[in-house]
Design an enzyme around this catalytic site. Structure first.
Site, PDB file in Angstrom:
ATOM      1  N   GLU A  82      -4.052   7.106  -4.692  1.00 50.14           N
ATOM      2  CA  GLU A  82      -3.998   6.238  -5.854  1.00 50.14           C
ATOM      3  C   GLU A  82      -5.174   6.527  -6.777  1.00 50.14           C
ATOM      4  O   GLU A  82      -6.326   6.399  -6.328  1.00 50.14           O
ATOM      5  CB  GLU A  82      -4.026   4.780  -5.400  1.00 50.14           C
ATOM      6  CG  GLU A  82      -3.690   3.782  -6.488  1.00 50.14           C
ATOM      7  CD  GLU A  82      -3.574   2.369  -5.943  1.00 50.14           C
ATOM      8  OE1 GLU A  82      -2.679   2.126  -5.108  1.00 50.14           O
ATOM      9  OE2 GLU A  82      -4.407   1.530  -6.330  1.00 50.14           O
ATOM     10  N   ARG A 103       0.854  -1.188   0.000  1.00 51.93           N
ATOM     11  CA  ARG A 103       0.000   0.000   0.000  1.00 51.93           C
ATOM     12  C   ARG A 103       0.885   1.230   0.000  1.00 51.93           C
ATOM     13  O   ARG A 103       1.906   1.289   0.686  1.00 51.93           O
ATOM     14  CB  ARG A 103      -0.940   0.021   1.211  1.00 51.93           C
ATOM     15  CG  ARG A 103      -2.118  -0.940   1.126  1.00 51.93           C
ATOM     16  CD  ARG A 103      -3.064  -0.555  -0.001  1.00 51.93           C
ATOM     17  NE  ARG A 103      -4.246  -1.397  -0.082  1.00 51.93           N
ATOM     18  CZ  ARG A 103      -4.346  -2.503  -0.804  1.00 51.93           C
ATOM     19  NH1 ARG A 103      -3.299  -2.922  -1.496  1.00 51.93           N
ATOM     20  NH2 ARG A 103      -5.465  -3.198  -0.820  1.00 51.93           N
ATOM     21  N   HIS A 116      -2.029  -0.682 -10.146  1.00 54.43           N
ATOM     22  CA  HIS A 116      -2.551  -1.638  -9.162  1.00 54.43           C
ATOM     23  C   HIS A 116      -2.993  -2.933  -9.856  1.00 54.43           C
ATOM     24  O   HIS A 116      -4.115  -3.409  -9.672  1.00 54.43           O
ATOM     25  CB  HIS A 116      -3.711  -1.014  -8.383  1.00 54.43           C
ATOM     26  CG  HIS A 116      -3.877  -1.608  -7.011  1.00 54.43           C
ATOM     27  ND1 HIS A 116      -4.213  -0.869  -5.912  1.00 54.43           N
ATOM     28  CD2 HIS A 116      -3.765  -2.894  -6.567  1.00 54.43           C
ATOM     29  CE1 HIS A 116      -4.296  -1.651  -4.848  1.00 54.43           C
ATOM     30  NE2 HIS A 116      -4.021  -2.891  -5.226  1.00 54.43           N
TER      31      HIS A 116
END
Length: 332
Positions: free
Chosen positions: A271, A242, A290
């Site tokens: 993000e 993360r 991601h």
């Protein structure tokens, strides 16, 4: 008599996580009440939950709180065909004694595979050369800074499920693996073939550092600019965990000063990065959107894990991937 079950998750996740074969196997084992329902549909029509004993869920699943539980008096277990359960469970959930099992381990497999690919590629400075050729329109000196994978050191931060799997994937290669995890013991390290060390030492010694730490209040901002500053020449940092575990502004400042080191970031915070972020333009940063976790057909694996857990549950066997309240407190 077969137990009654309900799918509660987003329709997109239902199509992704529970493939045709998984649905067939579930429907052979239990009585599925109606079609898939979204969280909003269940909130608007709580009587749907009256007879449900099992819920199959995933991304977009409901928060199982007091209101939800009041409408589901017979609920015994949630099969969560995705990763983190933190958006599902609540204090009332644990108090009622409802069980939950998660496909987090299935979701970790593609993350570990992505990580392995990036470790080996980055030890050849693959991204550096590929991006340089695109920018300059010519081949650079291919011997510059190339370490190769023989007898290099890879540092793994956190030996959770994904970190351990990465260590196992690295075993066939002639690499030295060191790891930082305050919860790991020597028995685990020996089984994985890794050497335990401190976080600062790991950054100083590693040719490639791979982060697998969950985002918790105590881990937020754990990786600092000083860690990046201490990295070896041509060192590489990979983040599939993360973004918030890293102090991003500090990292960026070091990356500006140290063009020799490379950051491969599948996650950022926020993000995606904000418009104008240096992460978009720094030549020593690689961004992927991601994608390390389960995508496409990989998502069916999570549904398959839940089918296997269902069979264990119905046979009265120990669940392989059950999440307890205490375990949930240290998971992402």
């Amino acid at each position: 008599m077969k137990k009654k079950a309900l799918y509660v998750l987003s329709k997109r996740s239902y199509d992704l996580n529970y493939g045709e074969e998984e649905r067939k196997d579930i429907e052979e084992a239990v009585v599925v009440i109606g079609p898939v329902h979204t969280t909003d549909e269940v909130r608007e029509n709580p009587e749907i939950l009256k007879d449900v004993e099992l819920i199959f869920s995933g991304w977009g699943g409901p928060k199982v709180d007091e209101e939800f539980l009041a409408a589901a008096p017979n609920l015994k277990i949630v099969f969560y065909g995705a990763g983190s359960v933190k958006g599902i469970v609540s204090p009332a959930f644990w108090k009622r004694g409802v069980r939950i099992t998660s496909a987090y381990a299935a979701n970790g497999i593609p993350v570990a595979e992505y990580t392995l690919s990036q470790i080996l590629f980055s030890l050849k400075r693959g991204w550096h050369f590929a991006l340089s050729i695109k920018k300059e329109g010519k081949y650079p000196d291919s011997s510059e800074g190339v370490l190769g994978s023989y007898n290099r050191t890879v540092g793994i931060i956190s030996l959770g499920m994904i970190g351990r799997y990465v260590c196992r994937l690295l075993k066939p290669f002639d690499l030295k693996v060191i790891a930082y995890d305050p919860y790991a013991d020597e028995a685990m390290a020996e089984e994985l073939g890794v050497e335990l060390c401190g976080l600062e030492e790991l950054f100083k010694r590693s040719d490639v550092v791979s982060l697998h730490t969950p985002w918790l209040p105590e881990t937020e901002g754990m990786i600092t600019g000083a860690h990046f500053e201490s990295m070896k020449k041509y060192g590489v940092f990979i983040n599939t965990a993360r973004g918030a575990v890293v102090r991003e502004k500090e990292m960026i400042e070091v990356l500006k000063r140290r063009p020799d080191i490379q950051a491969i970031l599948d996650v950022t915070w926020p993000e995606p990065p904000v418009p104008g972020s240096p992460l978009y333009t720094l030549p020593n940063v690689v961004l992927t959107p991601h994608i390390a976790g389960s995508l496409g057909k990989e998502c069916n694996r999570m549904g398959r894990y839940m089918v296997e857990e269902l069979r264990r549950y119905l046979n009265g066997e120990e669940l392989k991937w059950e999440i307890t309240e205490s375990r949930a407190s240290i998971l992402a």
